[in-house]
Design a protein around this motif. Structure first.
Motif, PDB file in Angstrom:
ATOM      1  N   SER A   1      -8.051  -1.642   1.087  1.00  0.00           N
ATOM      2  CA  SER A   1      -6.923  -2.530   0.675  1.00  0.00           C
ATOM      3  C   SER A   1      -6.770  -3.800   1.737  1.00  0.00           C
ATOM      4  O   SER A   1      -6.814  -4.897   1.157  1.00  0.00           O
TER       5      SER A   1
ATOM      6  N   CYS B   1       0.946  -1.283  -0.019  1.00  0.00           N
ATOM      7  CA  CYS B   1       0.120  -0.032  -0.002  1.00  0.00           C
ATOM      8  C   CYS B   1       0.940   1.484  -0.019  1.00  0.00           C
ATOM      9  O   CYS B   1       2.092   1.142   0.680  1.00  0.00           O
ATOM     10  N   ASP B   2       0.237   2.293  -0.638  1.00  0.00           N
ATOM     11  CA  ASP B   2       1.205   3.467  -0.546  1.00  0.00           C
ATOM     12  C   ASP B   2       0.659   4.247   0.613  1.00  0.00           C
ATOM     13  O   ASP B   2      -0.221   4.464   1.142  1.00  0.00           O
TER      14      ASP B   2
ATOM     15  N   PRO C   1      -2.509  -6.209  -5.048  1.00  0.00           N
ATOM     16  CA  PRO C   1      -2.729  -5.047  -4.680  1.00  0.00           C
ATOM     17  C   PRO C   1      -3.868  -3.922  -5.233  1.00  0.00           C
ATOM     18  O   PRO C   1      -4.442  -4.368  -6.275  1.00  0.00           O
TER      19      PRO C   1
ATOM     20  N   LEU D   1      -0.523  -3.918   5.922  1.00  0.00           N
ATOM     21  CA  LEU D   1      -0.006  -3.353   4.551  1.00  0.00           C
ATOM     22  C   LEU D   1       1.197  -2.994   4.492  1.00  0.00           C
ATOM     23  O   LEU D   1       1.746  -2.460   5.325  1.00  0.00           O
TER      24      LEU D   1
ATOM     25  N   THR E   1      -3.637  -0.450  -4.491  1.00  0.00           N
ATOM     26  CA  THR E   1      -3.040   0.996  -4.928  1.00  0.00           C
ATOM     27  C   THR E   1      -1.721   0.848  -5.358  1.00  0.00           C
ATOM     28  O   THR E   1      -1.012  -0.159  -5.549  1.00  0.00           O
TER      29      THR E   1
ATOM     30  N   GLY F   1      -3.654  -0.273  -8.641  1.00  0.00           N
ATOM     31  CA  GLY F   1      -2.892  -1.442  -8.244  1.00  0.00           C
ATOM     32  C   GLY F   1      -2.475  -1.996  -9.541  1.00  0.00           C
ATOM     33  O   GLY F   1      -1.456  -2.720  -9.339  1.00  0.00           O
TER      34      GLY F   1
ATOM     35  N   SER G   1      -8.867   4.200   1.751  1.00  0.00           N
ATOM     36  CA  SER G   1      -8.186   3.378   0.828  1.00  0.00           C
ATOM     37  C   SER G   1      -7.326   2.413   1.240  1.00  0.00           C
ATOM     38  O   SER G   1      -7.449   1.193   0.821  1.00  0.00           O
ATOM     39  N   ARG G   2      -6.799   2.571   2.605  1.00  0.00           N
ATOM     40  CA  ARG G   2      -6.010   1.734   3.220  1.00  0.00           C
ATOM     41  C   ARG G   2      -6.990   0.657   3.842  1.00  0.00           C
ATOM     42  O   ARG G   2      -6.872  -0.655   3.750  1.00  0.00           O
TER      43      ARG G   2
ATOM     44  N   SER H   1       2.206   1.579  -5.095  1.00  0.00           N
ATOM     45  CA  SER H   1       3.198   1.702  -3.846  1.00  0.00           C
ATOM     46  C   SER H   1       4.663   1.440  -4.556  1.00  0.00           C
ATOM     47  O   SER H   1       4.626   1.453  -5.809  1.00  0.00           O
TER      48      SER H   1
ATOM     49  N   ARG I   1      -7.411   3.852  -8.283  1.00  0.00           N
ATOM     50  CA  ARG I   1      -6.430   3.170  -7.431  1.00  0.00           C
ATOM     51  C   ARG I   1      -5.483   2.439  -8.222  1.00  0.00           C
ATOM     52  O   ARG I   1      -6.031   1.254  -8.461  1.00  0.00           O
TER      53      ARG I   1
ATOM     54  N   ASP J   1       3.756  -0.994   3.495  1.00  0.00           N
ATOM     55  CA  ASP J   1       4.191   0.131   2.788  1.00  0.00           C
ATOM     56  C   ASP J   1       5.649   0.493   2.709  1.00  0.00           C
ATOM     57  O   ASP J   1       6.135   1.098   1.761  1.00  0.00           O
TER      58      ASP J   1
END
Length: 571
Positions: A37, A25-26, A94, A68, A96, A129, A33-34, A98, A127, A70
Motif C-alpha cells: 500500500s 489501510c486495514d 486504496p 497509512l 485494501t 481497495g 500488504s501494508r 478499510s 485486496r 488506519d
C-alpha cells in the motif's frame, strides 16, 4: 503570551495548487500488504509529479504521506501533514479494505467541503481497495459532497504494482481539472472599460464570478491607458526592441502606406502592450480584457486611438519579443465571459493558447457547395469542409499568433504566416490588424461560457472541434467576403449539426483551445458547479474512454443538472 508578528517572507508555493496522495489501510492486514500500500502511494505520487503543468510552464507540486490511515489518529496526522504542505487537492489510492468513517471521512473533516478528492484504485478481488472506494464514495455522496472515482487497473500481486496507462491518464485529466479549480481561487483578471457596445453576454458578473469561481475582476478605465500613452509611460528602449522584433519577423508584411504617420501609430499600438502588461503585473492578473469599441477607436466625437489587435494577440500567445512566455488569456471588446472561457480552458490544457473568434458565417454543406461552384471549384465531396460545413471564425482582436501554425510550430514558423495589414472598417485606419488563416487538422474543444439570471448559474456550451483548411483561392474569397484583414479559422464541430450550431450559440463570440479533451472540461464543470450544455442530437450521453464517468452524487440526486442546481441552492 504575546501576539506573534509574522515574517514578510512567504513560502513560494503558498496559494498554489498542491496535490496530496495518501492511502487508508486495514490495521489487521499483514505487513507485506501494508508495504505494498505504501509503495502504491509513492508510485502514484511519482507518476503525477511533473505531469500537471500550470500555464507558466511549472508543474503543480505533488506530495505524499507514507502514513497509512488506519483510524482517526492517522487521519488527523496526515491531515496536519497535508495542511502544513498547502495541500488543496486530494488523491486517495486504496489497495485494501478499510473503514470509511475512521479513515478518509475523518481526514476530510479537516478541509473545506469543496476540496477535490479522487479515489483511484485497482480492481482487485484479493485486496479489495475497490470495495473500500465504493463504500467511501457512497458514504460521502450521502452527505452531499462531490467525489470522483477511477476504478482502473494495477496488478493484483507483487510489492510494486504500477497503474495502467489508461488509469494514469484518467487521473491526470482529473488532476488538471482540480488544479484549475483550486489554482484560480484568489486570482484576478483586469478589464479595461465597461461592457462594450452594450453586449450583455459580455458583462462582468462580478459577484457571481467571485462566488462561483473565487476570481476577482479588477475594473480600470480606458482613460488611464489613453493618459499613459500620451505620457509615454513605458520603457522607450523596450518599445524599440518590440518594434525591431516584429519587423525582423514580418517587415515585408507590415502595411504602413502613410509612412511616418502609420509608423507612429504602430509604435503606439505596441506601446499599449507594454503599458497593459505592466499594469497587469502590478495586480498579479492572470488575464485581461479591453473594451476598445466604441469610445477608444471608432467614435469620431472623441480622439481616435490606435487599435489593440497586436496587443491582444501577444497576450494570448506563448512568446513575445522577450522570448517564450506564459499565455495570459485576453478578450477583445471587454467580453468577460469570453475571458473566463479562455482562462479556464488555458489552465485545463496546461497553458495552451486560446483562440477568440466571432461566431461569424456558418457555412453548411449546401452553402459551401454552391459557393465553390460559383467560383469555379469542383469539390470531390470527401473534403472535411464539404462533409458537414464549417464556421468562419473571425475577429479583429485576441487571435493568438500561435493559431497561425500547427501546435508544435516554433516562433519563426508561426510568425512567417502572419501579416499586419492596415485596420479598416470601424477603426478609421488607426493602426494595424493581425491576419492569418489557421491550418487544418487542429483538434480541441470549442466552447463558450454563458450566464442566466433566471437560474443564477453559469453554463458551458461546448463540443469537440477540428479546424479545416480550404483551397487557397476559395479560402481567400471567403475571407474577402467577411474581412480580409482579420484572422480566420475554419472550425467544424464534431457532433453539432450546422443547424444546431447556428441556433444554440450563446453569444456572438466563441473560443477554441487545442489539446483539450472532454473529460478535463467535465471534471472542472463538476468542481465549479457549471452546467454542461452539449445538446447535440448526434452525441451520446456518455462516450466511454472520452467522457468522465458521472459522479455518484449526481446519480443519487436525480441527475447532473438537478444536483448542480441543488448545490447552488436553486432548487
Amino acid at each position: 503570551m504575546k501576539a506573534k508578528l509574522l515574517s514578510r517572507t512567504v513560502k513560494p508555493n503558498t496559494g498554489k495548487p498542491v496535490i496530496g496522495v495518501f492511502a487508508p489501510c486495514d490495521p489487521r492486514i499483514d505487513q507485506a500488504s501494508r508495504e505494498r500500500s505504501t509503495n502504491i502511494v509513492q508510485h502514484a505520487a511519482e507518476e503525477l509529479a511533473g505531469k500537471i503543468k500550470l500555464p507558466d510552464g511549472t508543474a503543480a507540486e505533488v506530495v505524499y504521506s507514507d502514513v497509512l490511515i488506519d483510524a482517526e489518529a492517522q487521519a488527523d496526522q496526515v491531515a496536519r501533514q497535508f495542511k502544513e504542505a498547502g495541500v488543496n487537492v486530494l488523491v486517495c489510492v486504496p489497495d485494501t479494505w478499510s473503514f470509511p468513517q475512521l479513515t478518509t471521512i475523518s481526514l476530510l473533516s479537516h478541509f473545506p467541503k469543496d476540496i477535490p478528492i479522487n479515489f483511484t484504485t485497482g480492481n482487485s478481488g484479493t485486496r479489495p481497495g475497490v470495495v473500500y472506494t465504493h463504500a467511501t464514495s457512497g458514504a460521502i455522496a450521502q452527505y452531499g459532497k462531490l467525489t470522483h472515482i477511477n476504478v482502473g487497473k494495477w496488478p493484483d500481486s507483487g510489492q510494486n504494482p504500477t497503474m495502467s496507462p489508461e488509469t494514469l491518464k484518467a487521473l491526470i485529466d482529473w488532476c488538471y481539472a482540480a488544479v484549475t479549480f483550486q489554482g484560480l481561487k484568489g486570482k484576478r483578471v483586469v478589464v479595461f472599460g465597461h461592457d462594450s457596445m452594450g453586449m450583455e453576454t459580455a458583462l462582468p458578473h462580478v459577484l457571481e464570478t467571485r462566488n462561483q469561481f473565487g476570481l476577482e475582476i479588477t475594473r480600470l478605465d480606458m482613460k488611464l491607458l489613453a493618459d499613459m500613452l500620451k505620457k509615454e509611460s513605458y520603457e522607450k528602449e523596450e518599445l524599440k526592441r518590440l518594434r525591431s522584433w516584429l519587423e525582423n519577423h514580418s517587415a515585408d508584411r507590415i502595411e504602413l502606406p502613410d509612412g511616418e504617420k502609420d509608423s507612429e501609430l504602430l509604435d503606439q499600438s505596441l506601446a499599449l502592450y507594454l503599458i497593459v502588461r505592466d499594469l497587469m503585473k502590478e495586480v498579479d492578473a492572470v488575464g485581461g480584457g479591453f473594451m476598445s469599441q466604441l469610445e477608444w477607436g471608432s467614435d469620431d466625437r472623441g480622439i481616435q486611438l490606435p487599435v489593440a489587435d497586436i496587443m491582444e494577440s501577444l497576450f494570448n500567445s506563448t512568446f513575445d519579443h522577450n522570448g517564450p512566455k506564459a499565455v495570459q488569456p485576453f478578450a477583445t471588446e471587454a467580453d468577460v465571459q469570453a475571458l473566463l472561457t479562455q482562462l479556464f480552458m488555458t489552465w485545463l490544457s496546461g497553458g495552451n493558447p486560446p483562440l477568440f473568434m466571432d461566431f461569424r458565417k456558418v457555412w453548411d454543406k449546401e452553402d459551401i457547395s454552391e459557393f465553390a461552384a460559383q467560383n469555379g471549384y469542383q469539390p470531390k465531396g470527401d473534403e472535411a469542409w464539404m462533409k458537414k460545413g464549417f464556421v468562419d471564425g473571425v475577429n479583429s482582436g485576441s487571435a493568438s499568433f500561435n493559431w497561425a501554425a500547427m501546435p508544435e510550430a516554433d516562433e519563426n514558423e508561426v510568425m512567417k504566416n502572419i501579416s499586419f495589414p492596415k485596420a479598416v472598417d470601424y477603426f478609421y485606419y488607426l493602426g494595424n490588424s493581425v491576419h492569418f488563416k489557421s491550418p487544418g487538422n487542429i483538434k480541441g474543444l470549442a466552447a463558450r461560457l454563458a450566464y442566466s439570471s433566471l437560474s443564477g448559474m453559469f453554463s458551458m456550451i461546448w463540443d469537440e472541434a477540428e479546424t479545416v483548411a480550404l483551397p487557397d483561392e476559395l479560402a481567400q474569397k471567403i475571407c474577402d467576403g467577411a474581412n480580409p484583414t482579420w484572422p480566420h479559422t475554419f472550425v467544424v464541430p464534431k457532433y453539432a449539426s450546422m443547424t444546431e450550431y447556428k441556433q444554440y450559440a450563446p453569444a456572438n463570440h466563441f473560443h477554441m483551445t487545442w489539446g483539450l479533451e472532454p473529460a478535463r472540461m467535465q471534471f472542472w464543470m463538476d468542481f465549479a458547479n457549471v452546467l454542461s450544455v452539449a445538446p447535440w442530437q448526434a452525441r451520446p450521453t456518455f462516450i466511454e474512454g472520452t467522457d468522465r464517468p458521472i459522479p455518484l452524487l449526481y446519480l443519487v440526486n436525480g441527475g447532473e443538472d438537478v444536483t448542480k442546481k441543488m448545490k447552488a441552492g436553486k432548487v
